[in-house]
Scaffold this motif. Structure first.
Motif, PDB file in Angstrom:
ATOM      1  N   GLU A   1       0.905  -1.110   0.031  1.00  0.00           N
ATOM      2  CA  GLU A   1      -0.079   0.151   0.216  1.00  0.00           C
ATOM      3  C   GLU A   1       0.884   1.281   0.064  1.00  0.00           C
ATOM      4  O   GLU A   1       0.544   2.479  -0.499  1.00  0.00           O
ATOM      5  N   ARG A   2       1.957   1.268   0.553  1.00  0.00           N
ATOM      6  CA  ARG A   2       2.768   2.380   0.705  1.00  0.00           C
ATOM      7  C   ARG A   2       3.138   3.065  -0.615  1.00  0.00           C
ATOM      8  O   ARG A   2       2.977   4.361  -0.619  1.00  0.00           O
ATOM      9  N   CYS A   3       3.579   2.393  -1.541  1.00  0.00           N
ATOM     10  CA  CYS A   3       3.841   2.814  -2.878  1.00  0.00           C
ATOM     11  C   CYS A   3       2.576   2.554  -3.991  1.00  0.00           C
ATOM     12  O   CYS A   3       2.536   3.439  -4.712  1.00  0.00           O
ATOM     13  N   HIS A   4       1.529   1.713  -3.760  1.00  0.00           N
ATOM     14  CA  HIS A   4       0.512   1.520  -4.638  1.00  0.00           C
ATOM     15  C   HIS A   4      -0.554   1.873  -4.164  1.00  0.00           C
ATOM     16  O   HIS A   4      -1.709   0.913  -3.981  1.00  0.00           O
ATOM     17  N   ALA A   5      -0.914   3.081  -3.446  1.00  0.00           N
ATOM     18  CA  ALA A   5      -1.752   3.144  -2.575  1.00  0.00           C
ATOM     19  C   ALA A   5      -3.284   3.353  -3.468  1.00  0.00           C
ATOM     20  O   ALA A   5      -4.246   2.649  -2.926  1.00  0.00           O
ATOM     21  N   GLU A   6      -3.299   3.637  -4.658  1.00  0.00           N
ATOM     22  CA  GLU A   6      -4.458   3.676  -5.306  1.00  0.00           C
ATOM     23  C   GLU A   6      -4.704   2.544  -5.717  1.00  0.00           C
ATOM     24  O   GLU A   6      -6.146   2.191  -5.785  1.00  0.00           O
TER      25      GLU A   6
END
Length: 546
Positions: free
Chosen positions: A183-188
């Motif tokens: 989620e940190r880098c791919h939150a969307e």
């Protein structure tokens, strides 16, 4: 040798080469089906690159490759470019292969080494003496669209051999860290995914108070309480309940029919699955580890009976992510979108199919999922799809080989022309989540038309969709899935899911094989003879196929 002599000799050499080349072209003919020679490709590429202004080469892309931007760019690419370049950028299409010169493989280094500015210039201005049109229009604002297409073309880049080697090494050495770490880098993407059935197929009532849909007190089949339910499976068509005994989970003998809102018995009877006779006829002696949990989790361990994560998390499709989380690169994570179509589809087929492991039993237990397989490997080394003999009705198949049981999308799909042409499951579905039914990339009445619009080389070969379907526009009968993906595979009671062979089941097949066809399934008051005669009068249909 004088200078004049040298010039004459060079001129004669050039003329001789030109004459030889012309004679060779005349001998081969001018068919567009042929492959350009190496020299032609070199010259054409050099001329194209020289024609791009220097300032264009240095331009930088003002857009960033966010999920939403790439999604928009994919739609544009599918609409404008895919007929020649293919939806994967390979150029392997009916139109593309009959152009001269052939459209380039956009995934390959010869395109990917161009600058963003060069690719954008080609999109905007086209390439003379080829099939590449100029998409730029001086009277419209095209710049942003072209830049977004550049991002999508960049995203098509194939993994290099060194990257593939590192991916393989990483898959063997990395550990699972859970979807939350992504989620940190791919939150969307993570935000979309966590709302999907994939992310919510298994829930623990202790941590998800609303996981149980019905009032358990209304269960007339076999009473159990919320405290006895350790895990809940499903929420779309049916919901099943599992109690924990020791380190195993066991299914309660009652399930909830979500569609009809009624309780139904749950027990896998003999003749309804291959493994039924190999386990005692008692749910409390049929642990879900061998039969279910391998597909409803990430990294189920058959020895410890532990999972890295319940549900179909990110690492189920992308492999263990510890090294990628620590040092994000394309070379230390797996991406099915960059695999060949066989391994790409295997990522989904591993669980969306009926079959059995090649090695069975495994340590004395019979498993109903591909033990040992993980994304990137060859599924065929671990799993065999349920066999079927044409003309027979089995617990999985209709006589023609179409599935009549749920969770057989893979069994259907590998028989299809779509699969043979390299289409992947995620050509149509986006498991990261969409607003459309079944996580389709577009609404069902629009998705198929991306590749199968009127007069498309892929069909239908009619001027309008109505001429092909013989139904009014926007009616149920005018939807592609109504005829090519009928709901005939049973998931519970009379609740059906769609077939994935994309083949049309004729009324005559109903008469011969006792399987439902889309015509009389919809027109329930009509006979198969009526349907057959109606289609025989359709002018664009071969009567021999009816």
């Amino acid at each position: 040798m004088t200078r004049r002599t040298a010039v004459v000799l060079i001129t004669c050499g050039v003329v001789t080469l030109a004459a030889f080349y012309a004679a060779n072209v005349i001998r081969r003919g001018f068919s567009a089906r042929g492959e350009p020679s190496y020299a032609e490709r070199i010259v054409a590429r050099a001329v194209r690159n020289l024609s791009i202004p220097g300032h264009a080469k240095k331009e930088t892309n003002p857009w960033k490759a966010t999920p939403d931007t790439l999604k928009e760019a994919r739609e544009i690419f599918t609409d404008r470019c895919a007929s020649c370049h293919g939806i994967d950028g390979s150029g392997q299409t009916a139109v593309g292969r009959n152009l001269y010169p052939k459209p380039p493989d956009l995934r390959a280094p010869l395109t990917q080494t161009l600058t963003d500015g060069q690719i954008r210039y080609i999109i905007e201005n086209g390439v003379r003496l080829t099939g590449m049109p100029a998409w730029g229009n001086p009277h419209e604002e095209q710049g942003d669209t072209s830049w977004k297409l550049v991002l999508f073309i960049r995203d098509l880049r194939q993994s290099r051999p060194a990257e593939r080697a590192q991916q393989q090494a990483t898959a063997e050495s990395a550990r699972y860290v859970g979807s939350a770490a992504c989620e940190r880098c791919h939150a969307e993407i993570h935000e979309h995914w966590k709302k999907t059935p994939m992310a919510n197929v298994v829930r623990e009532p202790n941590t998800h108070p609303g996981a149980i849909i019905p009032d358990l007190r209304t269960n007339p089949i076999n009473k159990f309480t919320k405290e006895q339910v350790a895990l809940v499976y499903g929420s779309v068509w049916k919901q099943r309940y599992f109690t924990k005994i020791g380190d195993d989970y066991f299914p309660e003998p009652a399930q909830w029919d979500v569609t009809h809102k009624v309780w139904r018995p749950y027990f896998v009877a003999n003749g309804t699955d291959w493994w039924a006779t190999l386990y005692p006829p008692d749910n409390m002696q049929r642990p879900t580890g061998p039969t279910c949990d391998g597909c409803h989790s990430v990294d189920y361990n058959i020895h410890t009976k532990q999972v890295a994560e319940w549900n179909v998390g990110c690492e189920r499709c992308h492999g263990p992510g510890s090294e990628h989380v620590a040092h994000p690169t394309r070379a230390n994570i797996l991406d099915p979108a960059r695999m060949d179509y066989v391994r790409a589809n295997d990522t989904c087929i591993q669980c969306h199919s009926q079959g059995r492991p090649l090695a069975n039993p495994i340590e004395g237990k019979y498993y109903d999922w591909p033990v040992g397989y993980h994304v990137g490997l060859n599924l065929g080394d671990f799993w065999q799809l349920e066999e079927h003999k044409l003309g027979e009705t089995t617990f999985t198949h209709f006589p023609d080989g179409t599935a009549h049981k749920n969770r057989m999308q893979g069994n259907d799909f590998v028989q299809s022309v779509m699969y043979r042409r390299g289409i992947t499951c995620f050509s149509c579905h986006d498991v990261h989540g969409t607003e459309n039914n079944a996580q389709l990339r577009k609404p069902v009445d629009k998705l198929c038309l991306d590749c199968h619009g009127p007069m498309s080389p892929n069909g239908p070969r009619t001027a309008t969709l109505e001429e092909h379907t013989h139904h009014q526009k926007d009616s149920q009968g005018s939807q592609c899935v109504a005829c090519h993906m009928p709901k005939i595979a049973t998931t519970i009671a009379d609740v059906k899911v769609r077939a994935h062979t994309f083949a049309f089941i004729t009324p005559r097949m109903t008469d011969e094989y006792k399987m439902p066809n889309p015509c009389t399934s919809c027109h329930a008051d009509k006979s198969t003879a009526w349907a057959t005669q109606a289609m025989r009068r359709w002018p664009e249909r071969s009567p021999w196929r009816m």
